[in-house]
Design a protein around this motif. Structure first.
Motif, PDB file in Angstrom:
ATOM      1  N   LYS A  57      15.550   5.388 -21.815  1.00  0.00           N
ATOM      2  CA  LYS A  57      16.260   6.474 -22.482  1.00  0.00           C
ATOM      3  C   LYS A  57      15.443   6.984 -23.672  1.00  0.00           C
ATOM      4  CE  LYS A  57      20.963   7.533 -23.853  1.00  0.00           C
ATOM      5  NZ  LYS A  57      22.276   6.988 -24.184  1.00  0.00           N
ATOM      6  N   LYS A  58      14.801   6.051 -24.375  1.00  0.00           N
ATOM      7  CA  LYS A  58      13.955   6.454 -25.492  1.00  0.00           C
ATOM      8  C   LYS A  58      12.795   7.294 -24.979  1.00  0.00           C
ATOM      9  CE  LYS A  58      13.566   2.154 -27.472  1.00  0.00           C
ATOM     10  NZ  LYS A  58      13.308   1.195 -28.558  1.00  0.00           N
ATOM     11  N   THR A  59      12.214   6.841 -23.864  1.00  0.00           N
ATOM     12  CA  THR A  59      11.093   7.565 -23.285  1.00  0.00           C
ATOM     13  C   THR A  59      11.496   8.995 -22.944  1.00  0.00           C
ATOM     14  OG1 THR A  59      10.238   5.504 -22.403  1.00  0.00           O
ATOM     15  CG2 THR A  59       9.436   7.520 -21.373  1.00  0.00           C
ATOM     16  N   ALA A  60      12.695   9.152 -22.385  1.00  0.00           N
ATOM     17  CA  ALA A  60      13.145  10.484 -21.996  1.00  0.00           C
ATOM     18  C   ALA A  60      13.317  11.377 -23.227  1.00  0.00           C
ATOM     19  CB  ALA A  60      14.459  10.386 -21.230  1.00  0.00           C
ATOM     20  N   LEU A  61      13.919  10.841 -24.295  1.00  0.00           N
ATOM     21  CA  LEU A  61      14.146  11.661 -25.483  1.00  0.00           C
ATOM     22  C   LEU A  61      12.816  12.054 -26.133  1.00  0.00           C
ATOM     23  CD1 LEU A  61      16.276  12.919 -27.399  1.00  0.00           C
ATOM     24  CD2 LEU A  61      15.732  11.032 -28.926  1.00  0.00           C
ATOM     25  N   ILE A  62      11.891  11.106 -26.179  1.00  0.00           N
ATOM     26  CA  ILE A  62      10.605  11.418 -26.803  1.00  0.00           C
ATOM     27  C   ILE A  62       9.877  12.502 -26.015  1.00  0.00           C
ATOM     28  CG2 ILE A  62       8.322  10.454 -27.326  1.00  0.00           C
ATOM     29  CD1 ILE A  62       9.832   7.903 -28.192  1.00  0.00           C
ATOM     30  N   GLY A  63      10.009  12.451 -24.713  1.00  0.00           N
ATOM     31  CA  GLY A  63       9.408  13.492 -23.882  1.00  0.00           C
ATOM     32  C   GLY A  63       9.888  14.873 -24.314  1.00  0.00           C
ATOM     33  N   SER A  80      20.260  -0.735 -14.722  1.00  0.00           N
ATOM     34  CA  SER A  80      20.555   0.315 -15.698  1.00  0.00           C
ATOM     35  C   SER A  80      21.395   1.395 -15.027  1.00  0.00           C
ATOM     36  CB  SER A  80      19.262   0.930 -16.220  1.00  0.00           C
ATOM     37  OG  SER A  80      18.744   1.828 -15.261  1.00  0.00           O
ATOM     38  N   ASP A  81      21.951   2.285 -15.843  1.00  0.00           N
ATOM     39  CA  ASP A  81      22.770   3.355 -15.286  1.00  0.00           C
ATOM     40  C   ASP A  81      21.960   4.278 -14.392  1.00  0.00           C
ATOM     41  OD1 ASP A  81      24.968   2.437 -16.547  1.00  0.00           O
ATOM     42  OD2 ASP A  81      24.765   3.758 -18.292  1.00  0.00           O
ATOM     43  N   GLN A  82      20.664   4.350 -14.678  1.00  0.00           N
ATOM     44  CA  GLN A  82      19.835   5.282 -13.912  1.00  0.00           C
ATOM     45  C   GLN A  82      19.185   4.640 -12.693  1.00  0.00           C
ATOM     46  OE1 GLN A  82      17.217   6.308 -17.215  1.00  0.00           O
ATOM     47  NE2 GLN A  82      19.116   6.023 -18.325  1.00  0.00           N
ATOM     48  N   ALA A  83      19.526   3.389 -12.416  1.00  0.00           N
ATOM     49  CA  ALA A  83      18.881   2.691 -11.305  1.00  0.00           C
ATOM     50  C   ALA A  83      19.006   3.493 -10.013  1.00  0.00           C
ATOM     51  CB  ALA A  83      19.494   1.307 -11.126  1.00  0.00           C
ATOM     52  N   GLY A  84      17.872   3.690  -9.375  1.00  0.00           N
ATOM     53  CA  GLY A  84      17.874   4.417  -8.109  1.00  0.00           C
ATOM     54  C   GLY A  84      17.984   5.916  -8.263  1.00  0.00           C
ATOM     55  N   LYS A  85      18.230   6.385  -9.501  1.00  0.00           N
ATOM     56  CA  LYS A  85      18.482   7.823  -9.693  1.00  0.00           C
ATOM     57  C   LYS A  85      17.451   8.503 -10.575  1.00  0.00           C
ATOM     58  CE  LYS A  85      23.393   6.751  -9.662  1.00  0.00           C
ATOM     59  NZ  LYS A  85      24.351   6.319 -10.681  1.00  0.00           N
ATOM     60  N   SER A  86      16.669   7.739 -11.319  1.00  0.00           N
ATOM     61  CA  SER A  86      15.750   8.389 -12.252  1.00  0.00           C
ATOM     62  C   SER A  86      14.581   8.979 -11.486  1.00  0.00           C
ATOM     63  CB  SER A  86      15.255   7.384 -13.292  1.00  0.00           C
ATOM     64  OG  SER A  86      14.169   6.658 -12.779  1.00  0.00           O
ATOM     65  N   SER A  87      13.812   9.810 -12.170  1.00  0.00           N
ATOM     66  CA  SER A  87      12.696  10.449 -11.471  1.00  0.00           C
ATOM     67  C   SER A  87      11.685   9.404 -11.009  1.00  0.00           C
ATOM     68  CB  SER A  87      12.037  11.496 -12.374  1.00  0.00           C
ATOM     69  OG  SER A  87      11.644  10.888 -13.580  1.00  0.00           O
ATOM     70  N   ALA A  88      11.608   8.288 -11.759  1.00  0.00           N
ATOM     71  CA  ALA A  88      10.669   7.237 -11.374  1.00  0.00           C
ATOM     72  C   ALA A  88      11.059   6.608 -10.047  1.00  0.00           C
ATOM     73  CB  ALA A  88      10.623   6.170 -12.461  1.00  0.00           C
ATOM     74  N   CYS A  89      12.317   6.674  -9.688  1.00  0.00           N
ATOM     75  CA  CYS A  89      12.807   5.993  -8.487  1.00  0.00           C
ATOM     76  C   CYS A  89      12.373   6.697  -7.205  1.00  0.00           C
ATOM     77  CB  CYS A  89      14.322   5.888  -8.513  1.00  0.00           C
ATOM     78  SG  CYS A  89      14.948   4.974  -9.933  1.00  0.00           S
ATOM     79  N   GLN A  90      11.961   7.976  -7.330  1.00  0.00           N
ATOM     80  CA  GLN A  90      11.553   8.711  -6.140  1.00  0.00           C
ATOM     81  C   GLN A  90      10.418   7.969  -5.464  1.00  0.00           C
ATOM     82  OE1 GLN A  90      13.448  11.216  -5.302  1.00  0.00           O
ATOM     83  NE2 GLN A  90      14.534  10.997  -7.258  1.00  0.00           N
ATOM     84  N   GLY A  91      10.641   7.577  -4.234  1.00  0.00           N
ATOM     85  CA  GLY A  91       9.568   6.926  -3.492  1.00  0.00           C
ATOM     86  C   GLY A  91       9.515   5.424  -3.665  1.00  0.00           C
ATOM     87  N   CYS A  92      10.349   4.869  -4.552  1.00  0.00           N
ATOM     88  CA  CYS A  92      10.352   3.414  -4.725  1.00  0.00           C
ATOM     89  C   CYS A  92      11.037   2.774  -3.516  1.00  0.00           C
ATOM     90  CB  CYS A  92      11.094   3.048  -6.009  1.00  0.00           C
ATOM     91  SG  CYS A  92      11.348   1.277  -6.195  1.00  0.00           S
ATOM     92  N   PRO A  93      10.473   1.691  -2.987  1.00  0.00           N
ATOM     93  CA  PRO A  93      11.067   1.066  -1.797  1.00  0.00           C
ATOM     94  C   PRO A  93      12.502   0.567  -2.017  1.00  0.00           C
ATOM     95  CG  PRO A  93       9.320  -0.317  -2.731  1.00  0.00           C
ATOM     96  CD  PRO A  93       9.246   1.015  -3.409  1.00  0.00           C
ATOM     97  N   ASN A  94      12.890   0.388  -3.270  1.00  0.00           N
ATOM     98  CA  ASN A  94      14.224  -0.167  -3.538  1.00  0.00           C
ATOM     99  C   ASN A  94      15.275   0.891  -3.807  1.00  0.00           C
ATOM    100  OD1 ASN A  94      12.923  -2.743  -3.595  1.00  0.00           O
ATOM    101  ND2 ASN A  94      12.220  -2.213  -5.652  1.00  0.00           N
TER     102      ASN A  94
END
Ligand code: ATP
Ligand code: ATP
Ligand code: SF4
Ligand code: MG
Ligand code: MG
Ligand code: ZN
Lengths: 267, 321
Positions: free
Chosen positions: A108-114, B17-31
């Motif tokens: 979340k910190k990373t996103a805000l700093i972005g 985390s709340d963003q598990a599976g949903k964040s932009s980083a998750c795109q393409g992750c096997p999990n």
């Protein structure tokens, strides 16, 4: 993709990070005083405060908790002076209640700093100083990732003289090397205290550690700033120490550091 | 919580985390499918494992501050020394400052390594009854930087609690980095089953510090950790030559005393600035045995007694799970 024309940073000439592996060594203090020194030298300066859990800059520059406005280009920074020579953006401005804790994990910190980095309409600046929390973690990586796209001139590392502090700053130097951030120099802060009653100098937090560290690691030593209660007091009230105490040895030390930094940026 | 599988991308927000599976980083992750379904979000079984592991640990105390450099590590170390000066007590000191570990140096055991034992990692012993664990023992050189994002730090803290062979312990002291972020949330969450006796909050007298410390107090209230009390460190310096006191970090808003009155918290004591404290830390010695009669050592001892009293009127088993 940011075309360089659209980027909010395209009129920012230099970007300098203020870093330390150690907490409480004076990163925010040095950031504030360097900003004031550069301002007095006629420069346009910005401060980006990315210490999300403990922002100190608003108090140190006495801007309190103003409302942050939006314009087409993004958030308008808050100015510390009527001439608008010193612009500030801090997470402190966005908190509803200043006692509220920002209990955020890294992502979340990373996103805000972005957002912070790309959405502030800095306008024209000679130098943007970035005040950071201690360590080598999310905030630091996020700031670098985002500023890199534009430019990062390098970092000023702050330490106090004790080994407990220089030990952590050694790790910060490795961080800089691994992330290819140039070390512009090391500042030794809180170096020696001169008793106002009898002029005896006590090295409350030891002495010389910052200079030794600079030698050991082949970094530039920018200078040492004494432990000066008048400096703490000025920062508490958000007063301009450099304007109030131009005859002090602390003033001389800070001005020299600012000048050295400026010439290394312009070189 | 906040686990990062080894096959996850760098920006993985953590599987719980709340963003598990949903964040932009998750795109393409096997999990991504598992994470997005919320299946990975169930309470981390480690919390129960840690509860079982730490049934042999009587009291757990966190040392916290919103502000950097106020003396958290110095106090944690000296609290441990003071508690361990009673031979009948077993004391453990855990350093969860992952990016800036100071405890190995302050305890005089820099460069030591942890050993793998049958039941996990064995901590480093300073005395027979004083065990220490820090990421510093896992680094290969004093130049090593731990450039980790939050989720990876959390994994380390979990290991410190679950995989270290602490044994029978009367007091577990936890030194933390400044702030209210991953390390703090993790230690609180992982200890939620085992129970925390309370937190000791450290501040210095000036408002720049207090403004961050108030946030830390809010944090404790939010996560429901009792506050044992507040310590004001670096309050005043007595010149060794002329004996006058200087307020180097002036209490412009009334210092810790006023804050404690306003927030209705106990002030455990004030410790003056003393150059010999910094020197003892740099040399890895206990200031309490180096200069036992100094005002700062006396202040430390009084504070430690209050913490002992707090713990004896309060057992961790008060926390049902
Ligand atoms: N040279 C100095 N003389 C006297 N006081 C100082 C000096 N440098 C810093 N201080 C005071 O010490 C305290 C800590 O400094 P500061 O907040 O700048 O540290 P920091 O490294 O930014 O801390 P953090 O890690 O919490 O962000 C502040 O109250 C500041 O006013
Ligand atoms: N009362 C005191 N008098 C003199 N020096 C002190 C005192 N308390 C702590 N110090 C010194 O101040 C420095 C900072 O203390 P310490 O490292 O314990 O702070 P911290 O809160 O753990 O910092 P961080 O936020 O980086 O973890 C150390 O060098 C320590 O030896
Ligand atoms: S899907 Fe997202 S949260 Fe889950 S492991 Fe991959 S990156 Fe992490
Ligand atoms: Mg700061
Ligand atoms: Mg510490
Ligand atoms: Zn004196």
């Amino acid at each position: 993709m940011d075309s360089s024309e659209k980027s909010n940073l395209h009129q920012v000439k230099h970007v300098v990070l203020v870093l330390s592996g150690k907490g409480g060594v004076g990163k925010s203090t040095i950031t504030t005083e360097l900003a004031l020194a550069l301002k007095h030298a006629g420069k346009k300066v910005g401060i980006l405060d990315v210490d999300l859990c403990g922002p100190s800059i608003p108090r140190m520059l006495s801007v309190g908790k103003p409302e942050v406005h939006q314009c087409d280009a993004g958030w308008v920074p808050v100015y510390a002076d009527p001439q608008q020579q010193l612009a500030i953006m801090s997470i402190g401005f966005l908190l509803e209640d200043s006692d509220e804790a920002v209990i955020w994990r890294g992502p979340k910190k990373t996103a805000l700093i972005g957002q912070f980095v790309s959405d502030v309409a800095w306008g024209e600046l000679d130098v943007l100083l970035v005040d950071t929390p201690p360590g080598t973690s999310d905030e630091h990586l996020a700031v670098l990732e985002n500023l890199r796209k534009h430019r990062v001139d390098g970092a000023v590392l702050v330490t106090t003289p004790q080994a407990v502090s220089t030990g952590d700053v050694r790790r910060e130097i490795t961080f800089c090397k691994k992330t290819a951030v140039k070390i512009l120099g090391i500042v030794e802060n809180m170096s020696g205290f001169v008793c106002p009653h009898c002029s005896e100098c006590s090295n409350i937090f030891s002495k010389g550690g910052g200079e030794e560290l600079a030698k050991l690691t082949g970094s530039v030593f920018l200078g040492s700033v004494p432990l000066d209660p008048l400096l703490t007091a000025s920062l508490e009230e958000g007063q301009d120490f450099l304007q109030a105490f131009p005859d002090s040895s602390t003033y001389t030390a800070i001005s020299q550091i600012a000048n050295t930094l400026l010439s290394s940026l312009d070189a | 919580m906040a686990d990062v599988p080894s096959d996850a991308p760098e920006h993985c927000p953590g599987t719980s985390s709340d963003q598990a599976g949903k964040s932009s980083a998750c795109q393409g992750c096997p999990n991504q499918n598992i994470c997005a379904s919320g299946a990975a979000k169930a309470p981390d079984p480690a919390i129960e494992e840690i509860r079982q592991k730490l049934t042999t640990v009587k009291h757990k105390i966190l040392v916290l501050s919103g502000k950097g450099g106020v003396g958290k590590s110095t106090f944690s170390a000296h609290l441990s020394h003071a508690l361990a000066s009673d031979d009948s007590k077993e004391v453990a000191l855990l350093d969860v400052d992952i990016c800036g570990p100071s405890i190995p140096k302050i305890m005089g055991i820099e460069g030591e390594q942890v050993h793998q034992s049958g039941s996990g990692w064995s901590p480093v012993y300073v005395e027979d009854n004083l065990a220490v664990m820090s990421i510093g023992f896992l680094l290969s050189s004093p130049d090593d930087a731990v450039i980790w994002r939050g989720p990876k730090k959390n994994g380390m803290i979990k290991q410190f609690l679950r995989d270290v062979d602490w044994g029978e312990v009367d007091y577990l002291i936890v030194d933390t980095p400044p702030g209210t972020s991953d390390e703090h949330l993790s230690i609180v969450q992982y200890l939620s089953g085992a129970g925390i006796d309370g937190a000791v909050i450290i501040t210095t007298p000036q408002e720049v510090s207090l403004q961050d410390v108030r946030k830390e107090i809010r944090f404790c209230q939010k996560v429901k950790i009792p506050i044992i009390g507040v310590i004001e460190n670096m309050s005043g310096f007595v010149c060794p030559k002329c004996k006058n006191t200087s307020q180097i970090f002036p209490p412009t808003t009334g210092g810790a005393q006023r804050m404690c009155e306003e927030l209705n918290l106990p002030l455990l004591g004030s410790v003056p600035l003393d150059p010999r404290i910094g020197r003892s830390c740099d040399e890895g010695k206990s200031f309490l045995t180096e200069v036992p009669d100094s005002p700062a050592a006396v202040a430390y001892q009084n504070i430690v007694q209050k913490i002992r009293d707090y713990c004896s009127s309060h057992t961790t088993s008060d926390h049902p799970f």
